[in-house]
Write a protein that holds these residues in place. Sequence first.
Motif, short mmCIF file in Angstrom:
data_model
loop_
_atom_site.label_atom_id
_atom_site.label_comp_id
_atom_site.label_asym_id
_atom_site.label_seq_id
_atom_site.Cartn_x
_atom_site.Cartn_y
_atom_site.Cartn_z
N GLN A 599 4.08 24.82 21.94
CA GLN A 599 5.45 24.65 21.43
C GLN A 599 6.37 24.08 22.51
OE1 GLN A 599 5.36 28.85 20.00
NE2 GLN A 599 6.50 28.03 18.25
N VAL A 600 6.13 24.45 23.75
CA VAL A 600 6.92 23.90 24.85
C VAL A 600 6.74 22.38 24.92
CG1 VAL A 600 7.22 23.84 27.36
CG2 VAL A 600 6.83 26.03 26.20
N VAL A 601 5.49 21.93 24.85
CA VAL A 601 5.20 20.50 24.94
C VAL A 601 5.83 19.75 23.77
CG1 VAL A 601 3.38 18.76 24.92
CG2 VAL A 601 3.08 20.87 26.24
N LEU A 602 5.71 20.31 22.58
CA LEU A 602 6.25 19.63 21.40
C LEU A 602 7.77 19.58 21.45
CD1 LEU A 602 3.82 21.17 18.78
CD2 LEU A 602 3.75 18.86 19.72
N ARG A 603 8.39 20.68 21.88
CA ARG A 603 9.85 20.69 21.99
C ARG A 603 10.32 19.72 23.07
NH1 ARG A 603 14.49 22.05 19.04
NH2 ARG A 603 16.14 21.60 20.51
N TRP A 604 9.57 19.61 24.14
CA TRP A 604 9.88 18.63 25.20
C TRP A 604 9.93 17.22 24.61
CZ3 TRP A 604 6.00 15.12 26.97
CH2 TRP A 604 6.37 14.33 28.08
N ASN A 605 8.97 16.88 23.78
CA ASN A 605 9.00 15.58 23.12
C ASN A 605 10.24 15.42 22.25
OD1 ASN A 605 6.70 13.60 23.44
ND2 ASN A 605 5.52 15.48 23.19
N VAL A 606 10.51 16.44 21.43
CA VAL A 606 11.66 16.36 20.52
C VAL A 606 12.95 16.18 21.31
CG1 VAL A 606 13.06 17.70 18.89
CG2 VAL A 606 10.56 17.66 18.65
N GLU A 607 13.12 16.94 22.39
CA GLU A 607 14.36 16.86 23.15
C GLU A 607 14.46 15.55 23.94
OE1 GLU A 607 16.07 20.14 25.02
OE2 GLU A 607 15.17 21.63 23.69
N GLN A 639 13.07 19.17 33.26
CA GLN A 639 12.76 18.51 34.54
C GLN A 639 11.42 18.99 35.08
OE1 GLN A 639 14.17 16.12 36.15
NE2 GLN A 639 16.03 15.86 34.93
N ARG A 640 11.14 20.28 34.96
CA ARG A 640 9.87 20.81 35.45
C ARG A 640 8.70 20.20 34.67
NH1 ARG A 640 9.67 27.10 35.59
NH2 ARG A 640 7.85 26.67 36.93
N ILE A 641 8.89 20.01 33.37
CA ILE A 641 7.83 19.39 32.57
C ILE A 641 7.68 17.92 32.94
CG2 ILE A 641 7.08 18.85 30.22
CD1 ILE A 641 8.76 21.32 29.33
N ASP A 642 8.81 17.24 33.14
CA ASP A 642 8.75 15.82 33.55
C ASP A 642 7.94 15.66 34.84
OD1 ASP A 642 10.29 15.04 31.40
OD2 ASP A 642 12.17 14.98 32.53
N GLU A 643 8.05 16.63 35.73
CA GLU A 643 7.38 16.54 37.03
C GLU A 643 5.87 16.70 36.95
OE1 GLU A 643 9.42 19.46 39.32
OE2 GLU A 643 11.30 18.29 39.42
N LEU A 644 5.35 17.03 35.76
CA LEU A 644 3.90 17.12 35.59
C LEU A 644 3.25 15.75 35.42
CD1 LEU A 644 3.67 20.14 33.10
CD2 LEU A 644 3.18 20.15 35.55
N ALA A 645 4.05 14.70 35.33
CA ALA A 645 3.50 13.35 35.13
C ALA A 645 2.47 13.02 36.20
CB ALA A 645 4.63 12.33 35.14
N ASP A 646 1.33 12.48 35.76
CA ASP A 646 0.23 12.13 36.66
C ASP A 646 0.10 10.61 36.69
OD1 ASP A 646 -2.10 11.71 38.02
OD2 ASP A 646 -3.35 12.99 36.74
N PRO A 647 0.41 9.97 37.83
CA PRO A 647 0.35 8.50 37.91
C PRO A 647 -1.04 7.93 37.62
CG PRO A 647 1.50 9.42 39.80
CD PRO A 647 0.87 10.56 39.08
N GLU A 648 -2.07 8.74 37.79
CA GLU A 648 -3.43 8.26 37.57
C GLU A 648 -3.90 8.45 36.13
OE1 GLU A 648 -6.01 10.03 40.40
OE2 GLU A 648 -4.95 9.19 42.15
N CYS A 649 -3.09 9.11 35.32
CA CYS A 649 -3.48 9.34 33.92
C CYS A 649 -3.27 8.05 33.12
CB CYS A 649 -2.65 10.47 33.32
SG CYS A 649 -3.17 10.97 31.67
#
Length: 652
Positions: A599-607, A639-649
């Motif tokens: 639900q956190v991931v889905l809400r992150w997308n929505v927001e 912001q904390r979720i944004d920081e999970l971005a992986d440049p190699e993904c």
Amino acid sequence: MDIAIVGCGDVAGQYAPAIAAHNALRVSAVADLDADRTEALGRTHDVPSYTTLSDLLSNESVGLVLNLTSHAAHAEVTQTAIEAGVGVYSEKPLALDAAEAQALVEAADDRGVVLGCAPYPIEGDAQKLTWRLLADGRLGTVRWGYATTHIGRLTEWHDNPESILQVGALYDGAVYPLSVLTAYFGPVTHVEAAHDARLEADPGDDWAPDQTVAVLAFADGSRIQLSASTYVPHQTKQFNTLELHGDDGSLFLENTGETEAPADPAVEFARLGTGYTPVRQQADPSPVGRAAPVAALAAAARGERPVPDSLDPRRAAHVVAVLEAIEACADGAGPVSVDGPSFSSPATPPTVPAPADRLSSMPPIGFGCSRFRDGTYVDLTSSIETALDAGCRLLDMAELYGNEAEIGDLLDAPGRPDRDALYLVSKVWNTNHAPKHLRAAFDATLDRLGVDRLDCYMLHWPDAWAHRGPLGELKDRPTDEAEALTFPTDEEGDIIEADVPLSDSWAAMESLVEEGRTTHLGVSNVGRPELRELLSLADIPPAIVQIERHPYLPQSDLVAFCREHDIAVMAHSPLSAEGLLTEPVLHEIAENHEIAPAQVVLRWNVERGVVPIPSSTTPSHVIENLDVFRFALSEADLQRIDELADPECEPR
């Protein structure tokens, strides 16, 4: 606008702070027969206090009177204000006599002042969601229902119960379900049967019956059994509930009167032969506080808008006429007709309220119908059924998924939303990019789904591959045969491409819009270079871009590019990245909000303004994934979720 509060009891303590906090309203004066009460409320809000409404109106300039007196005094106070040329918002009921209620409506019309009456429940989120489900045809023809208003043994919990006990649960509580039901089904035409009784061992001499049951017939043919009680204990399971039964299913509304903090689940739906499924709201909550109806009526008094249909005093007068007819029927009059003025029904709320930055008809979350899971194919029939039952209105499909005919059968079954309540997306596969093949594939999709149009038709990928024949319903083909059709390869196992320019494929797509067969066009699995090329050649640009998107792969640059070009973004595979749902950051945020990491991931997308289309084979997860509008993430969470971005993904 200056609001004069008349009646300074307990309920004034709820209204007055809300009005004082509203930017368009001001408590300007108060009045009550009890000098101590009116002086206390006047001191709290630093306004003049009076012991009669006449004195208040003689000395103060008032825009609207808020009538919070006892039930028996409502009509007299309202009449006094109207005669003085001042509009009124009255607590319920409008009067205790149908003729008197009608006279108030006529007097307000004659004087040209506004008149409105509580309650205001039809504006609540849960009540509107129930209404949308009815309007979507989920129940078919509604023939029976049960409404309760069990306000409890007031002597056990209410500080001043006498005025309520004198009028009973009918006039204090039944107005809530009746206000909702008359919006859903129109006026009550007659009371078919009624019975009342005094169940308390030692009731007061002037107390009304503490239990009333009636069967009400509505204009649309539905019948509702209403139970109103001051005997059944307060806050039982049957407090202010409404259960409706139709030819195709049933609905349960937990509380017809709650507009600020509805229970969870507030609304449930059941197809015939199935248990109830929670229906999830598809928008952020919109609590309706005490000041909302006062502000709406004040705006009408200023000439900024008409009196809202949800505040129509004719409906309030009709409710009083219904209550009076119930009493007459219970007294032995037999079936009693309900006469009275006609009233306007509020407009049915939109299926999916949409913000300005999203396609107006597209829901904010959907369900992905791909059958492919971890190297194998799964049956999603039950999951799609659950998603629809739980309020999902967006289905993401494709001819490649091979289950469009199956989904078409589901959509055609009883208890499903009407076509106009759904947002249907499908995609043409890479082997059908040649214009004649693309149009044939589109026709086949419509035929399998049993619909005459799509809301969005997409290119599954921008690449064109060699055509190997119509795909049909791939799930019915052997796997080897299906893969040979969909992934044409040469002797070395390389994909065989087709010489079909993107411009030709897109022109064929555009012709479908021009013919009214799809509302929007889209493209999936595309990067910025391909999207730039498509925009340069398109007469009708894509309305939606669908990409793989999750915290490891946010594709923020592409999302920003789409936003610059007014293109909505849809996120496929939002939960499927390996290790994502065990990510400690997501678990910590989820624990703080008492929700699941998904639900956190889905809400992150929505927001972030993206429409996620999760999928699951587990019914509880399907429901959970749709439940992302009862909470919000903080900017720090985002912001904390944004920081999970992986440049190699990389996109898969």
